[in-house]
Design a protein around this motif. Structure first.
Motif, PDB file in Angstrom:
ATOM      1  N   VAL A 391       0.798  -1.312  -0.005  1.00  0.00           N
ATOM      2  CA  VAL A 391       0.009  -0.021  -0.209  1.00  0.00           C
ATOM      3  C   VAL A 391       0.861   1.312  -0.103  1.00  0.00           C
ATOM      4  O   VAL A 391       1.847   1.608   1.014  1.00  0.00           O
ATOM      5  CB  VAL A 391      -0.955   0.091   1.121  1.00  0.00           C
ATOM      6  CG1 VAL A 391      -1.891   1.316   1.191  1.00  0.00           C
ATOM      7  CG2 VAL A 391      -1.830  -1.244   1.358  1.00  0.00           C
ATOM      8  N   SER A 392       0.622   2.213  -0.966  1.00  0.00           N
ATOM      9  CA  SER A 392       1.679   3.330  -1.118  1.00  0.00           C
ATOM     10  C   SER A 392       0.862   4.411  -0.525  1.00  0.00           C
ATOM     11  O   SER A 392       1.315   5.064   0.078  1.00  0.00           O
ATOM     12  CB  SER A 392       1.866   3.566  -2.614  1.00  0.00           C
ATOM     13  OG  SER A 392       2.735   4.899  -2.743  1.00  0.00           O
ATOM     14  N   SER A 393      -0.578   4.528  -0.935  1.00  0.00           N
ATOM     15  CA  SER A 393      -1.444   5.758  -0.094  1.00  0.00           C
ATOM     16  C   SER A 393      -2.830   5.227  -0.010  1.00  0.00           C
ATOM     17  O   SER A 393      -3.309   4.326  -0.926  1.00  0.00           O
ATOM     18  CB  SER A 393      -1.402   6.909  -0.872  1.00  0.00           C
ATOM     19  OG  SER A 393      -1.896   6.774  -2.359  1.00  0.00           O
ATOM     20  N   LEU A 404      -6.934   2.877  -2.881  1.00  0.00           N
ATOM     21  CA  LEU A 404      -5.649   2.484  -2.747  1.00  0.00           C
ATOM     22  C   LEU A 404      -4.834   2.776  -3.732  1.00  0.00           C
ATOM     23  O   LEU A 404      -5.211   2.303  -4.859  1.00  0.00           O
ATOM     24  CB  LEU A 404      -5.754   0.879  -2.044  1.00  0.00           C
ATOM     25  CG  LEU A 404      -6.454   0.477  -0.955  1.00  0.00           C
ATOM     26  CD1 LEU A 404      -6.354  -0.868  -0.795  1.00  0.00           C
ATOM     27  CD2 LEU A 404      -6.169   1.279   0.334  1.00  0.00           C
ATOM     28  N   THR A 405      -3.785   3.249  -3.414  1.00  0.00           N
ATOM     29  CA  THR A 405      -2.554   3.397  -4.559  1.00  0.00           C
ATOM     30  C   THR A 405      -1.612   2.145  -4.068  1.00  0.00           C
ATOM     31  O   THR A 405      -1.153   2.079  -2.985  1.00  0.00           O
ATOM     32  CB  THR A 405      -1.879   4.447  -4.609  1.00  0.00           C
ATOM     33  OG1 THR A 405      -2.737   5.582  -5.082  1.00  0.00           O
ATOM     34  CG2 THR A 405      -0.829   4.486  -5.558  1.00  0.00           C
ATOM     35  N   GLY A 437      -6.925   2.909   6.643  1.00  0.00           N
ATOM     36  CA  GLY A 437      -6.310   4.376   6.839  1.00  0.00           C
ATOM     37  C   GLY A 437      -4.819   4.457   6.665  1.00  0.00           C
ATOM     38  O   GLY A 437      -4.442   3.254   5.985  1.00  0.00           O
ATOM     39  N   SER A 438      -4.352   5.573   6.894  1.00  0.00           N
ATOM     40  CA  SER A 438      -2.680   5.660   6.440  1.00  0.00           C
ATOM     41  C   SER A 438      -1.975   4.632   7.274  1.00  0.00           C
ATOM     42  O   SER A 438      -0.851   4.571   7.044  1.00  0.00           O
ATOM     43  CB  SER A 438      -2.548   7.055   6.689  1.00  0.00           C
ATOM     44  OG  SER A 438      -2.808   7.505   8.178  1.00  0.00           O
ATOM     45  N   SER A 439      -2.471   4.256   8.302  1.00  0.00           N
ATOM     46  CA  SER A 439      -1.637   2.880   9.328  1.00  0.00           C
ATOM     47  C   SER A 439      -1.259   1.845   8.260  1.00  0.00           C
ATOM     48  O   SER A 439      -0.294   1.111   8.644  1.00  0.00           O
ATOM     49  CB  SER A 439      -2.323   2.927  10.407  1.00  0.00           C
ATOM     50  OG  SER A 439      -3.650   2.226   9.888  1.00  0.00           O
ATOM     51  N   TYR A 440      -2.111   1.724   7.177  1.00  0.00           N
ATOM     52  CA  TYR A 440      -1.780   0.429   6.335  1.00  0.00           C
ATOM     53  C   TYR A 440      -0.817   0.721   5.271  1.00  0.00           C
ATOM     54  O   TYR A 440      -0.618  -0.182   4.649  1.00  0.00           O
ATOM     55  CB  TYR A 440      -2.920  -0.141   5.738  1.00  0.00           C
ATOM     56  CG  TYR A 440      -3.997  -0.588   6.980  1.00  0.00           C
ATOM     57  CD1 TYR A 440      -3.629  -1.920   7.492  1.00  0.00           C
ATOM     58  CD2 TYR A 440      -5.266   0.214   7.521  1.00  0.00           C
ATOM     59  CE1 TYR A 440      -4.741  -2.360   8.321  1.00  0.00           C
ATOM     60  CE2 TYR A 440      -5.943  -0.574   8.301  1.00  0.00           C
ATOM     61  CZ  TYR A 440      -5.564  -1.763   8.961  1.00  0.00           C
ATOM     62  OH  TYR A 440      -6.428  -2.366   9.791  1.00  0.00           O
ATOM     63  N   VAL A 441      -0.322   2.067   5.144  1.00  0.00           N
ATOM     64  CA  VAL A 441       0.574   2.233   4.199  1.00  0.00           C
ATOM     65  C   VAL A 441       1.859   1.500   4.495  1.00  0.00           C
ATOM     66  O   VAL A 441       2.197   1.288   5.610  1.00  0.00           O
ATOM     67  CB  VAL A 441       0.878   3.922   4.156  1.00  0.00           C
ATOM     68  CG1 VAL A 441       2.245   4.321   3.299  1.00  0.00           C
ATOM     69  CG2 VAL A 441      -0.115   4.516   3.543  1.00  0.00           C
TER      70      VAL A 441
END
Length: 783
Positions: A391-393, A404-405, A437-441
């Motif tokens: 996951v990038s973003s 998801l990017t 959320g961003s925590s998965y980046v």
């Protein structure tokens, strides 16, 4: 490809049965002197098809089904390929009959591979004990026709008049096989005009039939092609449109292909042409026939295979395996095989069978089958395919769901929409897409992506427990007998040395390699387990993506520009640029340009190094439609324009979506700025438009309000998101000439400021006018 040779008919090694001895090939056996079949027996022995039994031929001894299958296999392929096939199918044959008749296992394998009999037929022969029993003449005829690669032609026969007086005794369905062998004089009747289909075949009759069959194959240039063992990797295929004579006997063969497009192939005067596996004349290169041109590594034609017309079977998918698909066609279930020469389309991607995912859940298929019964192409729809990466973003969608990017293992970025209805898990536990959320980046994710909508996700499985790193190989070393790899993490620019775990796996562009093959500067994705490197997927440090720009967007609240490129296989790759950071070199039509000059429809070559774009080379597509707008219908997602075409072909209606490049005098404008009466030049396919250029300029006084995306102080340009009643706003290029008044009222007082003091996200009121579709500012007020 399992083998390395093109398989021509070969008269192979002698039949090796217990108790057989090999006599001198030149002389007849004493027990066949004066025999009616002496010449054919001598020929079969000379060709190595038969050997003697304790110094005799024993012509009246019956031959068993297993012996017939063995000799049929041996006139089909050479001994080396027979060994390869035997090894590849060894488990299959041994699983059926254990070690029984082990001396014939390779031949049984060849029979399955070459279509001499099916697995079900072999299983029935073995389990019934018929393999070791004498074979009936009509059954021998069936296997021999298949070995000679004449079955497709045999099945296509609509009439077959047999003159044998006992033809009524022939088992139904075997008549055309006997007819073909009789037509080519490989079998004849008795003195009484009988065929005697149920009679046992003796060695004299078998030798005669095989001698004549191999003579026929040689005289007609029979070339047996087994797809998995052919010696070429490249080919072009399609329905013949034309065959045009060129210089020095060259033929320019134009093929139409519904999946991969039309192409023209050059055939030299000595390129062999085959029909029904037999050498054919170039006069058979007729429009409407399906042809496959096999090529060498340099694209030169090796041979041409003709296979008649193509029939399409369309239906719902009942099941699919590694080599066959079951379709329900008009209520009837059909099973059709496919192989490495079957072209496959899944969603927007076109390729070979490697695109097929057995877990996809395809719903429908269209299978194109030639007159030889070979599936030449298959289009699969419905279902999903797997995509994986890190996951990038993560971006929330206002209407629900998440975008998801994903950075693939090769570093390429792709965007996917995870709707609120998608099945989402993290470490096996169910999640709502809204909680991504961003925590998965940086986490690994496996997606099941719709085959019919390349950006839509049916399910997402996140893994936060396993550590993955993407970076560049800095070095490898052996320290006290321990292999290590030092990587530069591209997200942190920090170099870390990892011990290589026992049993670690390494891949370079999906091919397995060893630790010793790792090279400095490769881009890699690695899996870390217990602090050790457990797996590595490597790719070149620099990569090139080629395709057509299919979308250009500016995400709200950011200084980013995202360019989506659709590749030839239909997949979409996204490139993200921070307009306030370091930008890549851009060339358009070989001239120095900039990102804002790129347009949807441009053909591009994007060069990336370690997931960062360094060069974009663009070639604009030439407009293929011109005309005057006569009507416009506006929606929040785009506009539909009706255009009176300059060609005189009447009017056309075209959809201009949010990602379409709309320009006037070389400057980007909004699609909502299109007006009735504008003369436009468009790049269009069907009713979809990829770019619109307006060649009528207007000047108007105006005021615009909105927020700054990016400030280019060097060129005195503001990329501005003007309020227009939509969530995304209208992108406007604002020029700020020297002397423009810039005021700041944000603090409750009015003060003068400068262009360099303006920043991304500032809210502005801008007064001025449109000149050549840039908004030329005279007064700027920051609120």
């Amino acid at each position: 490809m399992k083998g390395k040779k093109l398989l021509s008919w070969v008269l192979a090694a002698a039949l090796c049965l217990p108790g057989f001895t090999l006599p001198a090939m030149a002389a007849s056996f004493p027990d066949v002197v004066g025999h009616w079949a002496v010449d054919r027996i001598d020929d079969a022995v000379a060709k190595g098809i038969f050997v003697g039994i304790e110094g005799k031929f024993v012509p009246d001894r019956t031959i068993t089904a297993s012996e017939v299958l063995a000799v049929c296999a041996r006139i089909t392929v050479d001994s080396e390929t027979r060994t390869d096939i035997g090894a590849d199918r060894a488990d299959q044959i041994k699983g059926l009959m254990g070690d029984e008749q082990s001396w014939f296992h390779k031949e049984y394998a060849v029979c399955l591979e070459a279509g001499i009999l099916t697995y079900a037929e072999l299983k029935e022969l073995y389990q019934s004990g018929a393999l070791t029993q004498p074979i009936a003449k009509e059954d021998f005829a069936l296997y021999l026709v298949r070995a000679m690669q004449l079955e497709p032609m045999t099945k296509s026969l609509t009439s077959y008049n047999l003159s044998f007086t006992d033809k009524k005794d022939i088992t139904s369905g075997l008549e055309p096989y006997i007819y073909v062998l009789n037509m080519y004089s490989i079998i004849t009747g008795t003195d009484k005009g009988e065929f005697q289909p149920k009679s046992n075949v003796d060695r004299a009759v078998a030798a005669t039939m095989l001698s004549k069959a191999t003579d026929f194959m040689k005289e007609n240039g029979t070339s047996v092609e087994l797809p998995e063992y052919a010696d070429y990797d490249n080919w072009e295929a399609g329905t013949i449109v034309s065959a045009t004579a060129g210089d020095k006997g060259v033929i320019l063969l134009t093929l139409a292909n519904e999946l991969s497009g039309a192409k023209t192939v050059s055939l030299s005067s000595n390129t062999p042409i085959y029909e029904n596996s037999m050498l054919a004349d170039k006069s058979l290169l007729k429009a409407g026939a399906y042809a496959r041109v096999n090529e060498d590594a340099d694209g030169g034609a090796i041979s041409v295979r003709l296979s008649g017309s193509v029939q399409i079977y369309t239906g719902s998918v009942v099941g699919i395996s590694a080599d066959a698909i079951m379709l329900s066609v008009n209520g009837v279930t059909k099973t059709m095989s496919y192989d490495r020469f079957t072209e496959v389309q899944v969603g927007g991607k076109v390729g070979d069978r490697s695109l097929i995912d057995l877990d996809a859940g395809y719903t429908n298929a269209a299978c194109r089958v030639d007159q030889l019964g070979h599936m030449v192409a298959m289009t699969l729809t419905g279902g999903t395919h797997q995509e994986e990466g890190l996951v990038s973003s993560v971006e929330s969608i206002a209407t629900g769901g998440t975008t998801l990017t994903i950075s693939g293992f090769d570093g390429q970025l792709q965007k996917y929409t995870v709707s609120t209805g998608a099945a989402v898990t993290a470490n096996g536990l169910a999640l709502s897409s809204a909680t991504i959320g961003s925590s998965y980046v940086g986490c690994y994710v496996a997606l099941r992506v719709s085959n019919d909508n390349a950006s839509s996700v049916a399910s997402a499985a996140l893994d936060t427990a396993t550590k993955y790193v993407q970076g560049a190989v800095k070095s490898t070393a052996v320290d006290s007998g321990v292999n290590t790899v030092t990587l530069t993490d591209l997200s942190t620019s920090k170099a870390t040395t990892y011990k290589v775990a026992s049993g670690a796996t390494f891949y370079y562009q999906d091919a397995a390699i060893t630790y010793g093959g790792i090279q400095k500067d490769w881009f890699v994705t690695v899996r870390i387990s217990g602090g050790e490197l457990a797996a590595m997927w490597a790719y070149p440090g620099s990569s090139i993506t080629e395709g057509t720009i299919s979308g250009i967007t500016f995400p709200s609240g950011t200084t980013k520009q995202i360019i989506s490129v659709t590749k030839a296989d239909g997949s979409i790759v996204s490139f993200e640029f921070n307009l306030s950071g370091t930008l890549p070199e851009v060339k358009r039509s070989s001239k120095t340009s900039s990102l804002d000059k790129l347009r949807t429809g441009d053909v591009v070559k994007v060069t990336s190094r370690y997931n960062s774009v360094t060069l974009v080379e663009a070639t604009p597509q030439s407009a293929n439609l011109t005309g005057t707008i006569t009507e416009i219908t506006q929606t929040t997602s785009g506009v539909t324009i009706t255009v009176e075409l300059d060609s005189g072909a009447g009017t056309g209606t075209y959809t201009v979506g949010t990602s379409v490049s709309v320009t006037k005098s070389g400057t980007t404008i909004s699609m909502y700025d299109l007006r009735v009466g504008y003369h436009v030049a468009m790049v269009a396919s069907s009713d979809q438009v990829s770019s619109v250029d307006v060649d009528k300029a207007t000047t108007a006084s105006n005021q615009i309000a909105g927020t700054i995306i990016f400030v280019n102080t060097a060129d005195k340009i503001i990329t501005f998101r003007a309020n227009d009643g939509t969530s995304e706003g209208k992108i406007v290029i604002v020029s700020v000439p020297t002397g423009t008044t810039i005021q700041d009222v944000s603090g409750g007082t009015i003060s003068t400021t400068s262009l360099s003091k303006l920043a991304t996200g500032d809210t502005l009121d801008i007064y001025g006018s449109y000149v050549n579709d840039q908004f030329k500012a005279t007064l700027i007020i920051r609120k």
